[in-house]
Design an enzyme around this catalytic site. Structure first.
Site, PDB file in Angstrom:
ATOM      1  CG  ASP A 185       5.384   3.682   2.000  1.00  0.00           C
ATOM      2  OD1 ASP A 185       5.380   4.368   3.043  1.00  0.00           O
ATOM      3  OD2 ASP A 185       4.375   3.481   1.306  1.00  0.00           O
ATOM      4  CE  LYS A 208      -1.312   5.790   7.627  1.00  0.00           C
ATOM      5  NZ  LYS A 208      -0.917   5.164   6.363  1.00  0.00           N
ATOM      6  CG  PHE A 222      -1.880   1.216   1.123  1.00  0.00           C
ATOM      7  CD1 PHE A 222      -3.036   1.155   0.349  1.00  0.00           C
ATOM      8  CD2 PHE A 222      -1.588   2.408   1.774  1.00  0.00           C
ATOM      9  CE1 PHE A 222      -3.883   2.248   0.227  1.00  0.00           C
ATOM     10  CE2 PHE A 222      -2.430   3.508   1.656  1.00  0.00           C
ATOM     11  CZ  PHE A 222      -3.577   3.433   0.888  1.00  0.00           C
TER      12      PHE A 222
HETATM   13  C1  LIG Z   1      -1.088   5.434   4.949  1.00  0.00           C
HETATM   14  C2  LIG Z   1      -0.020   5.000   4.036  1.00  0.00           C
HETATM   15  C3  LIG Z   1       0.245   5.686   2.841  1.00  0.00           C
HETATM   16  C4  LIG Z   1      -0.610   6.822   2.355  1.00  0.00           C
HETATM   17  O1  LIG Z   1      -0.586   7.912   3.189  1.00  0.00           O
HETATM   18  P1  LIG Z   1      -1.657   9.118   2.980  1.00  0.00           P
HETATM   19  O2  LIG Z   1      -1.227  10.135   3.963  1.00  0.00           O
HETATM   20  O3  LIG Z   1      -3.009   8.531   3.260  1.00  0.00           O
HETATM   21  O4  LIG Z   1      -1.538   9.552   1.570  1.00  0.00           O
HETATM   22  C5  LIG Z   1       1.323   5.284   2.087  1.00  0.00           C
HETATM   23  N1  LIG Z   1       2.089   4.248   2.467  1.00  0.00           N
HETATM   24  C6  LIG Z   1       1.855   3.561   3.594  1.00  0.00           C
HETATM   25  C7  LIG Z   1       2.763   2.431   3.976  1.00  0.00           C
HETATM   26  C8  LIG Z   1       0.788   3.889   4.408  1.00  0.00           C
HETATM   27  O5  LIG Z   1       0.537   3.196   5.514  1.00  0.00           O
END
Ligand SMILES: *Cc1c(COP(=O)(O)O)cnc(C)c1O
Length: 395
Positions: free
Chosen positions: A215, A244, A128
């Site tokens: 990420d 986050k 994700f």
């Molecule tokens: C939440 C998340 C995203 C996206 O972040 P947003 O602030 O909602 O755009 C990307 N990568 C990971 C691993 C996430 O948990």
């Protein structure tokens, strides 16, 4: 009142109006224990005094000037994040998706610099990375992608935790220039990247001249028991995405890079209106200082062990419980059946949890919980799972 909202979320029938630490109060005054932290955002819990004070002071002074001018708070934050992560330069933005967009753009620049017209990025099953078109394409979830075609070109997908698949992709696709991966997959079901896998990715990237891009939007800022999850594998990526927990609820994201990757973006090649404004930077500085002052990454590691040990003791022998896993305060309990209903049952028990990948209970409690609060999470979740398994047994 929700008629005026685009229906992007099937929201639970509760609204919160106040929070303190690991606790939230709804509009009827009921108190809930928060084992989700606004999806790994409020790592310091709700209304943390250091963040509140930082926001109050900064709101009275200056909110925004734009990146046309120097922003000392942004510079201070960048220096602190670089010192903690081993990175050298930072681009600030407002979300995880934007941080990953910047990473993807870095990979494209990297590829073009090598003379490749159509550079490819290796991404993982069940990944994700966000909801913008490029990050949605990088995301390994057909349901999330459905209806949004044409998607973005230039991604090659392989299974997670599988180095042979990476080697095969390297042989089959001459255009790969980067790997984008979560060290622990969050939305995908709390799948932990093995230490050998993360090291192996670093080795492949070194061997092929690829950028290793992690990420850590969900795993970063102490969540997994170290400042960044890759530190537990003793490696350093070339590019790092954060968001986050970086602002504890103040929206801020960051794309960090080191080495040649840190020099790819130049004036005019990327930008943002809001990114790293004084208010957001000030909040994130308060977060960094608080994580440091109270050694909260170490505390997350300790609490994670306590929670996992508790869950194993209470649920390890239940036939319906297939796996209990995670790193630090990023925990997954995988059942043998879909368990989305548990979210509502937990809500009725005044506990906030999440279910992802259909069968995985996801827990992301704040890093500031007490031992008693951790034990309470173990007790409540274990009771709920036991009842759930008994009531859904097919007989
Ligand atoms: C939440 C998340 C995203 C996206 O972040 P947003 O602030 O909602 O755009 C990307 N990568 C990971 C691993 C996430 O948990």
């Amino acid at each position: 009142m929700q008629q005026a909202l685009m229906q992007t979320y099937a929201r639970l029938p509760v609204s919160f109006e106040r929070g303190e630490g690991a606790w939230l109060w709804d509009t009827d005054g009921n108190r809930y224990l928060d084992a989700l932290s606004g999806i790994a955002v409020c790592g310091l819990g709700h209304a943390h005094p250091a963040v509140t004070r930082a926001l109050q002071e900064q709101a009275e002074r200056l909110l925004h000037t734009s990146n046309l001018y120097g922003i000392p708070l942004q510079e201070q934050l960048a220096a602190k994040l670089c010192a903690r992560s081993g990175m050298e330069r930072v681009f600030f933005c407002n979300s995880g998706a934007e941080a990953n967009e910047a990473a993807i753009k870095l990979a494209r620049l990297w590829g073009h610099r090598k003379g490749l017209e159509r550079p490819g990025i290796l991404v993982m099953d069940n990944a994700f990375h966000g909801r913008t078109l490029a990050t949605l394409t990088a995301t390994g979830n057909r349901k999330a992608q459905a209806g949004f075609g044409p998607l973005v070109d230039g991604f090659v997908r392989v299974p997670f935790n599988d180095l042979e698949a990476v080697d095969a992709a390297a042989r089959d696709h001459g255009n790969i220039v980067a790997v984008l991966a979560e060290p622990v997959q969050g939305e995908g079901g709390i799948r932990v990247g093995d230490v050998d896998y993360l090291k192996g990715l670093r080795e492949r990237c070194d061997a092929h001249g690829w950028l290793l891009m992690f990420d850590e939007v969900q795993t970063g800022m102490g969540r997994t028991g170290s400042w960044f999850a890759y530190q537990q594998a003793g490696i350093v990526p070339d590019v790092l995405s954060l968001a986050k927990a970086l602002g504890n609820g103040m929206p801020i994201g960051a794309s960090l890079a080191r080495g040649e990757a840190a020099e790819l973006l130049q004036p005019g090649s990327h930008g943002t209106t809001f990114g790293g404004n004084p208010l957001a930077a000030r909040a994130a500085l308060a977060v960094v200082d608080t994580l440091e002052r109270y050694a909260l990454a170490e505390r997350a590691a300790e609490l994670g062990e306590r929670l996992q040990a508790g869950f194993r003791e209470r649920m390890g022998a239940l036939p319906g419980v297939q796996d209990i896993r995670g790193r630090g305060l990023m925990l997954g309990i995988e059942l043998d059946r879909p368990c989305g209903d548990l979210v509502k049952q937990a809500l009725a028990a005044r506990l906030l949890i999440n279910v992802t990948a259909e069968r995985v209970i996801r827990l992301l409690p704040p890093l500031i919980i007490s031992d008693d609060e951790a034990d309470r999470i173990v007790d409540t979740v274990s009771d709920l799972v036991q009842d759930f398994l008994a009531s859904t047994a097919d007989n």
